[in-house]
Scaffold this motif. Sequence first.
Motif, short mmCIF file in Angstrom:
data_model
loop_
_atom_site.label_atom_id
_atom_site.label_comp_id
_atom_site.label_asym_id
_atom_site.label_seq_id
_atom_site.Cartn_x
_atom_site.Cartn_y
_atom_site.Cartn_z
N VAL A 156 38.52 54.43 74.70
CA VAL A 156 37.43 54.84 73.82
C VAL A 156 37.12 53.75 72.80
O VAL A 156 35.94 53.44 72.54
CB VAL A 156 37.79 56.15 73.10
CG1 VAL A 156 36.76 56.47 72.01
CG2 VAL A 156 37.86 57.30 74.10
N THR A 157 38.15 53.14 72.21
CA THR A 157 37.90 52.12 71.17
C THR A 157 37.16 50.92 71.73
O THR A 157 36.26 50.37 71.08
CB THR A 157 39.22 51.65 70.54
OG1 THR A 157 40.11 51.17 71.56
CG2 THR A 157 39.90 52.76 69.77
N TYR A 158 37.51 50.50 72.95
CA TYR A 158 36.79 49.37 73.54
C TYR A 158 35.36 49.74 73.91
O TYR A 158 34.43 48.93 73.78
CB TYR A 158 37.54 48.85 74.77
CG TYR A 158 38.64 47.88 74.41
CD1 TYR A 158 38.34 46.56 74.07
CD2 TYR A 158 39.97 48.27 74.39
CE1 TYR A 158 39.34 45.66 73.72
CE2 TYR A 158 40.98 47.39 74.06
CZ TYR A 158 40.66 46.07 73.71
OH TYR A 158 41.66 45.20 73.36
N LYS A 159 35.17 50.97 74.37
CA LYS A 159 33.81 51.40 74.72
C LYS A 159 32.94 51.49 73.46
O LYS A 159 31.78 51.08 73.46
CB LYS A 159 33.87 52.75 75.44
CG LYS A 159 32.53 53.19 76.03
CD LYS A 159 32.70 54.41 76.91
CE LYS A 159 33.45 54.09 78.17
NZ LYS A 159 32.66 53.22 79.09
N VAL A 160 33.51 52.04 72.39
CA VAL A 160 32.76 52.15 71.13
C VAL A 160 32.43 50.77 70.58
O VAL A 160 31.35 50.55 70.01
CB VAL A 160 33.57 52.96 70.10
CG1 VAL A 160 32.94 52.87 68.72
CG2 VAL A 160 33.66 54.42 70.54
N PRO A 252 43.79 44.07 68.24
CA PRO A 252 43.66 45.05 67.16
C PRO A 252 43.24 46.43 67.63
O PRO A 252 43.71 47.45 67.12
CB PRO A 252 42.62 44.41 66.24
CG PRO A 252 42.79 42.94 66.45
CD PRO A 252 43.14 42.78 67.91
N GLN A 253 42.33 46.49 68.61
CA GLN A 253 41.88 47.79 69.11
C GLN A 253 43.04 48.58 69.70
O GLN A 253 43.16 49.80 69.49
CB GLN A 253 40.79 47.61 70.19
CG GLN A 253 39.49 47.02 69.66
CD GLN A 253 39.46 45.51 69.75
OE1 GLN A 253 40.48 44.84 69.60
NE2 GLN A 253 38.28 44.95 69.97
N GLN A 254 43.90 47.89 70.45
CA GLN A 254 45.05 48.56 71.05
C GLN A 254 46.06 49.00 69.99
O GLN A 254 46.64 50.08 70.08
CB GLN A 254 45.74 47.63 72.04
CG GLN A 254 44.91 47.27 73.26
CD GLN A 254 45.52 46.12 74.01
OE1 GLN A 254 45.35 44.97 73.65
NE2 GLN A 254 46.25 46.43 75.07
N GLY A 255 46.28 48.14 69.00
CA GLY A 255 47.21 48.50 67.94
C GLY A 255 46.78 49.75 67.20
O GLY A 255 47.59 50.63 66.90
N PHE A 256 45.48 49.82 66.90
CA PHE A 256 44.95 51.00 66.22
C PHE A 256 45.14 52.25 67.08
O PHE A 256 45.58 53.29 66.60
CB PHE A 256 43.46 50.78 65.92
CG PHE A 256 42.76 52.01 65.41
CD1 PHE A 256 42.95 52.45 64.11
CD2 PHE A 256 41.90 52.72 66.24
CE1 PHE A 256 42.30 53.58 63.64
CE2 PHE A 256 41.24 53.85 65.78
CZ PHE A 256 41.45 54.29 64.47
N ALA A 257 44.81 52.15 68.37
CA ALA A 257 44.93 53.30 69.26
C ALA A 257 46.38 53.75 69.40
O ALA A 257 46.69 54.95 69.37
CB ALA A 257 44.35 52.96 70.64
N ALA A 258 47.30 52.79 69.54
CA ALA A 258 48.71 53.12 69.72
C ALA A 258 49.28 53.81 68.49
O ALA A 258 49.98 54.83 68.59
CB ALA A 258 49.51 51.85 70.03
N GLN A 259 49.00 53.26 67.32
CA GLN A 259 49.58 53.82 66.10
C GLN A 259 49.01 55.20 65.77
O GLN A 259 49.74 56.09 65.34
CB GLN A 259 49.36 52.85 64.95
CG GLN A 259 50.21 51.60 65.07
CD GLN A 259 49.83 50.54 64.04
OE1 GLN A 259 48.65 50.34 63.75
NE2 GLN A 259 50.80 49.87 63.50
N GLY A 292 45.69 50.61 78.82
CA GLY A 292 44.33 51.08 78.56
C GLY A 292 43.31 49.98 78.43
O GLY A 292 42.10 50.21 78.61
N ARG A 293 43.72 48.75 78.13
CA ARG A 293 42.77 47.64 78.00
C ARG A 293 42.56 46.98 79.36
O ARG A 293 43.52 46.70 80.06
CB ARG A 293 43.29 46.59 77.01
CG ARG A 293 42.42 45.33 76.94
CD ARG A 293 42.83 44.43 75.79
NE ARG A 293 44.14 43.85 75.96
CZ ARG A 293 44.38 42.70 76.61
NH1 ARG A 293 43.38 42.04 77.17
NH2 ARG A 293 45.60 42.23 76.68
#
Length: 423
Positions: A156-160, A252-259, A292-293
């Motif tokens: 979702v974060t990458y799509k957004v 950064p997108q993955q870090g945000f999603a994971a945390q 997810g990436r």
Amino acid sequence: MEHITLLLGIVIITALVFDFTNGFHDTANAMATTISTGALKPKTAVAMSAVLNLVGAFMSVEVAKTISKGLVNEEGIQPEVIFAALVGAILWNLVTWLVGLPSSSSHALMGGLIGAAVASAGMGAVNGSVVVTKVLIPAIAAPLVAGFAAYLATKVTYKVGNGMGKKTSAKGYRAGQIASASLVSLAHGTNDAQKTMGIITLALVAGGAIAPGSNPPVWVIVSAGLAIAMGTYLGGWRIIRTMGSGLTDLQPQQGFAAQTSAASVILASSSLGFSLSTTHACSGAVMGSGLGRKGGVVRWSTASRMFIAWGLTLPAAALVAAGAELVMRVGDVGVAAVTVFLVGSCVAIWVISRRQVVDHTNVNEVASLDAEEPAGAVTTAMAAVAVPPTAAAGSTAAVTDDELRATIPASATATPAAPAAAV
């Protein structure tokens, strides 16, 4: 304050030492991804985490109740049993810290408690239903739930962020990482600090200092919160390195999603009184975000060693604790012998760790990790049949050469002229 005997005082101090090791062992859960992506400087990250761990310790006592009232039967448990449990938990924490593996401090503590209780009073001393429903099931579910949530959140974060520039998107998600890392730290305090509160409360009940069924006294809550905060501030740099760079290469997108995913799982478990492993939840979330990436990979050799450590945690801590309990049956001499063994082992592990120092100055170096791990069968097969980026230049699915170099080992492609996105 309750009447404290010498032995009970030793047990309480040992419990706080365990809480301290829990702090630096689990700092990676909150701050590894934030440090690895550069969202915060290492020392700033661990200082913020320490403060929020302390705040979180005052937010709930549900997990403490699970440890002190549910896991083992309070009747017949002596302070020596608690001391033996802590010996097993501390040594397992230090051994896994030395090799840089994120294992569960929670399960080490509970394994030690189970082993010592069984050695002292038999299988009837352990509440099997509590072990299954509030320890084993969450241990299996936590990484799966957090991992799947992080996988979806990463998508979702990458799509957004597709409509934003790469630099703008990364900057925004770095800010989001700081907020989500703060939430993980707060959640860690509500879960892990309480385990030490529970074990000290159980020791006080066993020593006759407080009545059975009592909640943790205020001084126990304060001391446990301070101990885990101090440990967190020192930073478990070896495990931060593994979590931040050893499992996958995070953006950064993955870090945000994971945390964010991990914090949600931890806070939900704390409110239900589940003695959840924050390590399991955070590690699962990191792996989920890696998958997810597009083009992301998980270093399964590192993950496999971590899974083995998870499986060994309960039995290993239980065996050490059971042995310590048997030695202490001889009386004061046995207690002294176990104390000397614990102190000597801690010193020996620290001396060994000095041979290769990992601290805030080199935590993001990955030379010693599996940064160039050979590609697995799935990665190699997908790389062989994938469309080269040059053939998809007009596609939004194309990845940059920098991303390819960061995620695909040299052995993953048949020829250097045809790089492909790894899975």
